[in-house]
Scaffold this motif. Structure first.
Motif, PDB file in Angstrom:
ATOM      1  N   LYS A 109       0.842  -1.207   0.000  1.00  0.00           N
ATOM      2  CA  LYS A 109       0.000   0.000   0.000  1.00  0.00           C
ATOM      3  C   LYS A 109       0.874   1.252   0.000  1.00  0.00           C
ATOM      4  O   LYS A 109       1.962   1.265   0.578  1.00  0.00           O
ATOM      5  CB  LYS A 109      -0.913  -0.002   1.219  1.00  0.00           C
ATOM      6  N   ILE A 110       0.362   2.307  -0.640  1.00  0.00           N
ATOM      7  CA  ILE A 110       1.150   3.531  -0.790  1.00  0.00           C
ATOM      8  C   ILE A 110       0.405   4.707  -0.158  1.00  0.00           C
ATOM      9  O   ILE A 110      -0.744   4.997  -0.513  1.00  0.00           O
ATOM     10  CB  ILE A 110       1.421   3.824  -2.287  1.00  0.00           C
ATOM     11  N   GLY A 111       1.097   5.368   0.789  1.00  0.00           N
ATOM     12  CA  GLY A 111       0.502   6.526   1.453  1.00  0.00           C
ATOM     13  C   GLY A 111       1.394   7.743   1.305  1.00  0.00           C
ATOM     14  O   GLY A 111       2.583   7.634   0.996  1.00  0.00           O
ATOM     15  N   ILE A 112       0.786   8.912   1.541  1.00  0.00           N
ATOM     16  CA  ILE A 112       1.549  10.164   1.604  1.00  0.00           C
ATOM     17  C   ILE A 112       1.458  10.673   3.038  1.00  0.00           C
ATOM     18  O   ILE A 112       0.378  10.660   3.635  1.00  0.00           O
ATOM     19  CB  ILE A 112       0.946  11.230   0.642  1.00  0.00           C
ATOM     20  N   GLY A 113       2.599  11.119   3.561  1.00  0.00           N
ATOM     21  CA  GLY A 113       2.629  11.740   4.887  1.00  0.00           C
ATOM     22  C   GLY A 113       3.376  13.060   4.781  1.00  0.00           C
ATOM     23  O   GLY A 113       4.593  13.099   4.930  1.00  0.00           O
ATOM     24  N   SER A 114       2.638  14.127   4.479  1.00  0.00           N
ATOM     25  CA  SER A 114       3.271  15.447   4.282  1.00  0.00           C
ATOM     26  C   SER A 114       2.540  16.510   5.086  1.00  0.00           C
ATOM     27  O   SER A 114       1.304  16.523   5.119  1.00  0.00           O
ATOM     28  CB  SER A 114       3.231  15.839   2.803  1.00  0.00           C
ATOM     29  N   VAL A 115       3.315  17.389   5.696  1.00  0.00           N
ATOM     30  CA  VAL A 115       2.734  18.472   6.486  1.00  0.00           C
ATOM     31  C   VAL A 115       2.124  19.559   5.587  1.00  0.00           C
ATOM     32  O   VAL A 115       1.346  20.385   6.027  1.00  0.00           O
ATOM     33  CB  VAL A 115       3.844  19.046   7.416  1.00  0.00           C
ATOM     34  N   ASP A 140      -5.035  17.392   7.582  1.00  0.00           N
ATOM     35  CA  ASP A 140      -5.582  16.331   8.452  1.00  0.00           C
ATOM     36  C   ASP A 140      -5.049  16.383   9.881  1.00  0.00           C
ATOM     37  O   ASP A 140      -5.464  15.577  10.715  1.00  0.00           O
ATOM     38  CB  ASP A 140      -5.200  14.934   7.905  1.00  0.00           C
ATOM     39  N   ILE A 141      -4.072  17.231  10.139  1.00  0.00           N
ATOM     40  CA  ILE A 141      -3.345  17.135  11.414  1.00  0.00           C
ATOM     41  C   ILE A 141      -3.282  18.470  12.155  1.00  0.00           C
ATOM     42  O   ILE A 141      -3.497  19.521  11.565  1.00  0.00           O
ATOM     43  CB  ILE A 141      -1.893  16.642  11.186  1.00  0.00           C
ATOM     44  N   THR A 142      -2.949  18.383  13.463  1.00  0.00           N
ATOM     45  CA  THR A 142      -2.735  19.621  14.219  1.00  0.00           C
ATOM     46  C   THR A 142      -1.263  19.812  14.581  1.00  0.00           C
ATOM     47  O   THR A 142      -0.836  20.925  14.834  1.00  0.00           O
ATOM     48  CB  THR A 142      -3.578  19.638  15.521  1.00  0.00           C
ATOM     49  N   ASN A 143      -0.480  18.727  14.597  1.00  0.00           N
ATOM     50  CA  ASN A 143       0.940  18.839  14.978  1.00  0.00           C
ATOM     51  C   ASN A 143       1.830  18.471  13.795  1.00  0.00           C
ATOM     52  O   ASN A 143       1.663  17.406  13.202  1.00  0.00           O
ATOM     53  CB  ASN A 143       1.251  17.884  16.133  1.00  0.00           C
ATOM     54  N   LYS A 145       5.546  17.581  11.827  1.00  0.00           N
ATOM     55  CA  LYS A 145       6.751  16.808  12.148  1.00  0.00           C
ATOM     56  C   LYS A 145       7.676  17.723  12.950  1.00  0.00           C
ATOM     57  O   LYS A 145       7.672  18.927  12.694  1.00  0.00           O
ATOM     58  CB  LYS A 145       7.451  16.362  10.857  1.00  0.00           C
ATOM     59  N   PRO A 146       8.414  17.303  13.950  1.00  0.00           N
ATOM     60  CA  PRO A 146       8.744  15.913  14.268  1.00  0.00           C
ATOM     61  C   PRO A 146       7.692  15.126  15.054  1.00  0.00           C
ATOM     62  O   PRO A 146       7.942  14.004  15.464  1.00  0.00           O
ATOM     63  CB  PRO A 146      10.030  16.061  15.092  1.00  0.00           C
ATOM     64  N   ASP A 147       6.503  15.709  15.266  1.00  0.00           N
ATOM     65  CA  ASP A 147       5.439  14.927  15.890  1.00  0.00           C
ATOM     66  C   ASP A 147       5.045  13.797  14.915  1.00  0.00           C
ATOM     67  O   ASP A 147       4.988  14.026  13.702  1.00  0.00           O
ATOM     68  CB  ASP A 147       4.242  15.842  16.159  1.00  0.00           C
ATOM     69  N   PRO A 148       4.754  12.607  15.419  1.00  0.00           N
ATOM     70  CA  PRO A 148       4.444  11.484  14.510  1.00  0.00           C
ATOM     71  C   PRO A 148       3.044  11.520  13.893  1.00  0.00           C
ATOM     72  O   PRO A 148       2.712  10.672  13.067  1.00  0.00           O
ATOM     73  CB  PRO A 148       4.595  10.262  15.420  1.00  0.00           C
ATOM     74  N   GLU A 149       2.220  12.520  14.274  1.00  0.00           N
ATOM     75  CA  GLU A 149       0.799  12.496  13.901  1.00  0.00           C
ATOM     76  C   GLU A 149       0.544  12.222  12.411  1.00  0.00           C
ATOM     77  O   GLU A 149      -0.286  11.375  12.065  1.00  0.00           O
ATOM     78  CB  GLU A 149       0.133  13.825  14.311  1.00  0.00           C
ATOM     79  N   VAL A 150       1.259  12.924  11.532  1.00  0.00           N
ATOM     80  CA  VAL A 150       0.957  12.790  10.095  1.00  0.00           C
ATOM     81  C   VAL A 150       1.186  11.355   9.593  1.00  0.00           C
ATOM     82  O   VAL A 150       0.448  10.866   8.727  1.00  0.00           O
ATOM     83  CB  VAL A 150       1.749  13.836   9.265  1.00  0.00           C
TER      84      VAL A 150
END
Ligand code: G6P
Ligand code: MG
Length: 215
Positions: A109-115, A140-143, A145-150
Motif C-alpha cells: 500500500k502507498i501513502g503520503i505523509g506530508s505536512v 488532516d493534522i494539528t501537529n 513533524k517531528p510529531d508522529p501524527e501525520v
C-alpha cells in the motif's frame, strides 16, 4: 514485514522543496531580511508553514504580532502557489514513478505523509495521485513533524499498524517523526547520511534493496 510505504512529498517524490525555498527567499527579501540561506531552509523541511516563518524571522530584527505573522505566511503561500501554476510531471523526482509502480506490483500500500496543506494540488498536477492509496497531509493534522501524527494518520487510513510501515523522508524532522511513530525509515536527498534513519540512499533513482527494505 512491511505492508505499506508512506512517502513524504516535498523533496522525496517532487522537487517542490526548491519552490518552497524560492518563495521563502522572496518573502525574506520583501521584509528586508537578506541573510536567509539554504541552511535555514534545511531546518524548514517537514515543519509547518507558521514554524517555517519563524525560522525566516529569526534572521531579522523586527518583531511581528500574531496577526502580522499570519499575513506574512499567507504572502509566502501566495508566492508559492503561484510558482506551482506550471507544475507538471516534470517535477517528479528521478526514480519515483518506477518505485511507485514496483510497489503497486508487489501489492504494497502507498501513502503520503506530508505536512503541506498544498499536498492535494501537487498530487493532482503531477499525476502522482493515480498511484496513491491514502493521503495524510497538513489538512488532516494539528501537529507538524517531528510529531508522529501525520504518519500515524497515514497508517490508520491505510489500515496498517505502525510497525508494518516504511517511511521515506528527506528531512530531519521527518525521520524523528518516523521514529516517534515506531516506523522503519529510509532517508533520501542531500542530507541522507546525516539523518539517522534505518536506511539511506542519495536518491530514489539509486538501486535499492527492496528485500531488505520490506522484509
Ligand atoms: C512540507 C515542507 C515544508 C513546508 C510544509 C508546509 O513539510 O517540507 O518546508 O513548510 O510542508 O507546507 P505548506 O505548503 O502547507 O506551506
Ligand atoms: Mg520533504
Amino acid at each position: 514485514m512491511i505492508k505499506g510505504v508512506i512517502f513524504d512529498l516535498d523533496g522525496v517524490l517532487v522537487s517542490t522543496d526548491e519552490l518552497h525555498y524560492a518563495a521563502w527567499s522572496q518573502l525574506a527579501k520583501m521584509i528586508g531580511i537578506t541573510e536567509f540561506n539554504r541552511e535555514d531552509n534545511q531546518r524548514q523541511k517537514g515543519v509547518s508553514r507558521m514554524e517555517s516563518l519563524e525560522i525566516v524571522l529569526e534572521k531579522g530584527e523586527k518583531c511581528y504580532s500574531d496577526a502580522e505573522k499570519v499575513l506574512l505566511a499567507n504572502m509566502k503561500n501566495d508566492i508559492y502557489v503561484n510558482l506551482l501554476t506550471d507544475l507538471d510531471q516534470e517535477a517528479v523526482l528521478p526514480g519515483a514513478v518506477e518505485i511507485l509502480m514496483r510497489l503497486k506490483k508487489l501489492e504494497i500500500k502507498i501513502g503520503i505523509g506530508s505536512v503541506s496543506k498544498n499536498t492535494p494540488i501537487i498530487l493532482e498536477k503531477t499525476g502522482l495521485i493515480t498511484y496513491i492509496d491514502e493521503v495524510s497531509c497538513g489538512l488532516d493534522i494539528t501537529n507538524s513533524k517531528p510529531d508522529p501524527e501525520v504518519f500515524l494518520v497515514a497508517a490508520n487510513k491505510l489500515g496498517l499498524q505502525p510497525k508494518e510501515c516504511l517511511v521515506i523522508e528527506d528531512s530531519k524532522a521527518g525521520i524523528i517523526a518516523a521514529r516517534a511513530a515506531e516506523m522503519r525509515s529510509l532517508a533520501v536527498g542531500p542530507e541522507h547520511k546525516k539523518l539517522d534513519a534505518d536506511y539511506c540512499s542519495e536518491s530514489l533513482s539509486n538501486e535499492l534493496d527492496w528485500n531488505l527494505l520490506l522484509g
